[in-house]
Design a protein around this motif. Structure first.
Motif, PDB file in Angstrom:
ATOM      1  N   THR A   5      15.228  15.865  99.353  1.00 30.24           N
ATOM      2  CA  THR A   5      16.548  16.178  98.819  1.00 30.24           C
ATOM      3  C   THR A   5      16.641  15.823  97.344  1.00 30.24           C
ATOM      4  OG1 THR A   5      18.927  15.700  99.034  1.00 30.24           O
ATOM      5  CG2 THR A   5      17.407  13.995  99.827  1.00 30.24           C
ATOM      6  N   MET A   6      16.900  16.826  96.516  1.00 28.58           N
ATOM      7  CA  MET A   6      17.043  16.656  95.076  1.00 28.58           C
ATOM      8  C   MET A   6      18.507  16.871  94.709  1.00 28.58           C
ATOM      9  SD  MET A   6      14.827  18.404  91.996  1.00 28.58           S
ATOM     10  CE  MET A   6      15.413  20.083  92.236  1.00 28.58           C
ATOM     11  N   VAL A   7      19.086  15.877  94.056  1.00 26.59           N
ATOM     12  CA  VAL A   7      20.538  15.834  93.855  1.00 26.59           C
ATOM     13  C   VAL A   7      20.855  15.574  92.390  1.00 26.59           C
ATOM     14  CG1 VAL A   7      22.631  14.538  94.426  1.00 26.59           C
ATOM     15  CG2 VAL A   7      20.988  15.106  96.220  1.00 26.59           C
ATOM     16  N   GLU A   8      21.950  16.170  91.934  1.00 26.38           N
ATOM     17  CA  GLU A   8      22.453  15.975  90.577  1.00 26.38           C
ATOM     18  C   GLU A   8      23.835  15.337  90.627  1.00 26.38           C
ATOM     19  OE1 GLU A   8      22.490  16.429  86.321  1.00 26.38           O
ATOM     20  OE2 GLU A   8      20.881  16.581  87.796  1.00 26.38           O
ATOM     21  N   PRO A   9      23.971  14.070  90.176  1.00 28.44           N
ATOM     22  CA  PRO A   9      25.319  13.498  90.072  1.00 28.44           C
ATOM     23  C   PRO A   9      26.096  14.207  88.969  1.00 28.44           C
ATOM     24  CG  PRO A   9      23.677  12.007  89.142  1.00 28.44           C
ATOM     25  CD  PRO A   9      22.918  13.134  89.768  1.00 28.44           C
ATOM     26  N   ARG A  10      27.393  14.366  89.182  1.00 31.99           N
ATOM     27  CA  ARG A  10      28.190  15.018  88.154  1.00 31.99           C
ATOM     28  C   ARG A  10      28.278  14.140  86.910  1.00 31.99           C
ATOM     29  NH1 ARG A  10      32.765  17.175  92.463  1.00 31.99           N
ATOM     30  NH2 ARG A  10      31.347  18.643  93.499  1.00 31.99           N
ATOM     31  N   HIS A  35      31.129  12.229  96.851  1.00 34.26           N
ATOM     32  CA  HIS A  35      31.195  13.682  96.736  1.00 34.26           C
ATOM     33  C   HIS A  35      30.984  14.211  95.324  1.00 34.26           C
ATOM     34  CE1 HIS A  35      32.250  14.497 100.892  1.00 34.26           C
ATOM     35  NE2 HIS A  35      33.107  13.479 100.851  1.00 34.26           N
ATOM     36  N   ASP A  36      30.932  13.343  94.331  1.00 38.31           N
ATOM     37  CA  ASP A  36      30.755  13.817  92.961  1.00 38.31           C
ATOM     38  C   ASP A  36      29.268  14.001  92.662  1.00 38.31           C
ATOM     39  OD1 ASP A  36      33.438  14.053  91.862  1.00 38.31           O
ATOM     40  OD2 ASP A  36      33.569  11.897  92.243  1.00 38.31           O
ATOM     41  N   ARG A  37      28.666  14.891  93.423  1.00 45.96           N
ATOM     42  CA  ARG A  37      27.255  15.202  93.268  1.00 45.96           C
ATOM     43  C   ARG A  37      27.003  16.610  93.789  1.00 45.96           C
ATOM     44  NH1 ARG A  37      27.602  13.514  98.539  1.00 45.96           N
ATOM     45  NH2 ARG A  37      25.785  13.760  99.895  1.00 45.96           N
ATOM     46  N   THR A  38      25.883  17.191  93.390  1.00 50.61           N
ATOM     47  CA  THR A  38      25.514  18.535  93.819  1.00 50.61           C
ATOM     48  C   THR A  38      24.125  18.492  94.447  1.00 50.61           C
ATOM     49  OG1 THR A  38      26.784  19.553  92.039  1.00 50.61           O
ATOM     50  CG2 THR A  38      25.101  20.913  93.089  1.00 50.61           C
ATOM     51  N   HIS A  39      24.000  19.047  95.647  1.00 49.35           N
ATOM     52  CA  HIS A  39      22.687  19.175  96.283  1.00 49.35           C
ATOM     53  C   HIS A  39      21.980  20.382  95.680  1.00 49.35           C
ATOM     54  CE1 HIS A  39      22.644  16.266  99.675  1.00 49.35           C
ATOM     55  NE2 HIS A  39      23.937  16.246  99.412  1.00 49.35           N
ATOM     56  N   VAL A  40      20.974  20.126  94.864  1.00 47.40           N
ATOM     57  CA  VAL A  40      20.230  21.194  94.205  1.00 47.40           C
ATOM     58  C   VAL A  40      19.177  21.772  95.150  1.00 47.40           C
ATOM     59  CG1 VAL A  40      18.728  21.750  92.246  1.00 47.40           C
ATOM     60  CG2 VAL A  40      20.621  20.136  91.950  1.00 47.40           C
ATOM     61  N   PHE A  41      18.505  20.887  95.873  1.00 47.33           N
ATOM     62  CA  PHE A  41      17.432  21.322  96.780  1.00 47.33           C
ATOM     63  C   PHE A  41      17.351  20.291  97.901  1.00 47.33           C
ATOM     64  CE2 PHE A  41      12.840  21.141  97.943  1.00 47.33           C
ATOM     65  CZ  PHE A  41      12.656  22.454  98.349  1.00 47.33           C
ATOM     66  N   THR A  42      17.911  20.634  99.044  1.00 46.22           N
ATOM     67  CA  THR A  42      17.925  19.710 100.181  1.00 46.22           C
ATOM     68  C   THR A  42      17.482  20.455 101.425  1.00 46.22           C
ATOM     69  OG1 THR A  42      19.656  18.275  99.290  1.00 46.22           O
ATOM     70  CG2 THR A  42      19.363  18.280 101.673  1.00 46.22           C
ATOM     71  N   SER A  43      16.424  19.964 102.059  1.00 49.06           N
ATOM     72  CA  SER A  43      15.989  20.616 103.300  1.00 49.06           C
ATOM     73  C   SER A  43      15.119  19.675 104.112  1.00 49.06           C
ATOM     74  CB  SER A  43      15.218  21.907 103.008  1.00 49.06           C
ATOM     75  OG  SER A  43      14.036  21.637 102.292  1.00 49.06           O
ATOM     76  N   PHE A  44      15.217  19.843 105.424  1.00 51.81           N
ATOM     77  CA  PHE A  44      14.251  19.246 106.332  1.00 51.81           C
ATOM     78  C   PHE A  44      13.053  20.192 106.395  1.00 51.81           C
ATOM     79  CE2 PHE A  44      18.076  17.053 107.482  1.00 51.81           C
ATOM     80  CZ  PHE A  44      17.644  15.782 107.866  1.00 51.81           C
TER      81      PHE A  44
END
Length: 277
Positions: A29-34, A125-134
């Motif tokens: 899971t790759m995430v970007e905080p706002r 919730h102030d984040r965006t899931h850029v690439f998240t997968s099992f």
């Protein structure tokens, strides 16, 4: 259900089913905080979610967080990525191993616990899931053969860096051909003499219909491969010589959609948070 019944159920579940150590499945899971939420996001993830939303779950037996400073983000290719838009998005990466054959049981738990965490206001919730997968494990290729750590050690061994690589083939047959070529020719050749000790290869699986709404359904289910390169050196010191041209790893109808280097976070600290922008 009474407390005694719950305890008995745990004992029954432990007595049946697979319990090997092979990483049969992964959560990547790759995430970007706002913007403006970097410190708060990092503290929430490290202090609560890494444990309550991941490591405390059944059959998720290893995990590690990684970070891409702005310097590392600017090494990413290709400029136009089907994974990250823009390609610099996603400065935090978390990787977890799940015991082979325990995917379905784990998914039931993870959906349930995330619903509970949301209800208890323990999700940031102030984040965006850029690439998240099992993902399901397809192959591991080692630089040194039988010597050195195995893939089940990879998230505990103190590797100095990791490269996330995503490749899309044209179709299911193309992916099978790509996997065979990577496993037998391309990866052994690229690993020889490099600072990368191993590459694990995964293919994505669909997220359940009752997943959290802020996580989009997985793309490329029949066409995509995800590669994790585990590095013994900081990628910033060896990028140009060894990894700057990983976007050429695909050929023909396949396309490299992301090559993204990371370094490990330092748990319990805010190190690197001021280097993200």
């Amino acid at each position: 259900m009474s407390e005694e019944t719950r305890s008995e159920t745990y004992a029954e579940l432990a007595a049946v089913g697979p319990y090997g150590v092979r990483p049969g499945h992964a959560l990547i899971t790759m995430v970007e905080p706002r913007p403006g939420h970097e410190y708060a996001y990092n503290r929430w993830y490290e202090d609560d979610h890494y444990y309550a939303g991941a490591m405390a779950m059944p059959w998720m037996y290893a995990g590690r967080r990684w970070v891409a400073t702005r310097e590392l983000q600017e090494l990413r290719v290709p400029e136009k990525s089907a994974v990250a838009r823009p390609v610099t998005a996603g400065c935090y990466l978390s990787t977890y191993w799940i015991t082979e054959g325990r995917y379905d049981e784990h998914m039931k738990w993870t959906v349930g616990i995330n619903k509970r965490l949301n209800q208890d206001a323990r999700v940031y919730h102030d984040r965006t899931h850029v690439f998240t997968s099992f993902q399901d494990h397809e192959a591991t290729v080692y630089r040194d053969g039988a010597a050195g750590p195995r893939d089940f050690h990879a998230l505990d061994h103190p590797y100095a860096g990791l490269i996330l690589q995503v490749i899309d083939a044209e179709g299911p047959e193309g992916r099978a051909e790509l996997l065979d070529r990577l496993r037998t020719r391309e990866l052994p050749r690229r690993l020889t003499g490099s600072p990368a000790a191993m590459v694990t290869v995964f293919r994505p699986t669909p997220l359940p219909g009752d997943r959290m709404t802020y996580v989009k359904q997985v793309e490329g289910l029949d066409t995509r491969l995800t590669l994790l390169w585990f590095l013994e050196e900081d990628p910033r010191t060896c990028w140009t010589e060894h990894f700057a041209h990983l976007d050429s790893l695909a050929s023909g109808a396949a396309r490299v959609e992301l090559v993204a280097p990371f370094i490990p976070t330092v748990p319990g600290t805010d190190r690197y948070v001021d280097e993200l922008r």
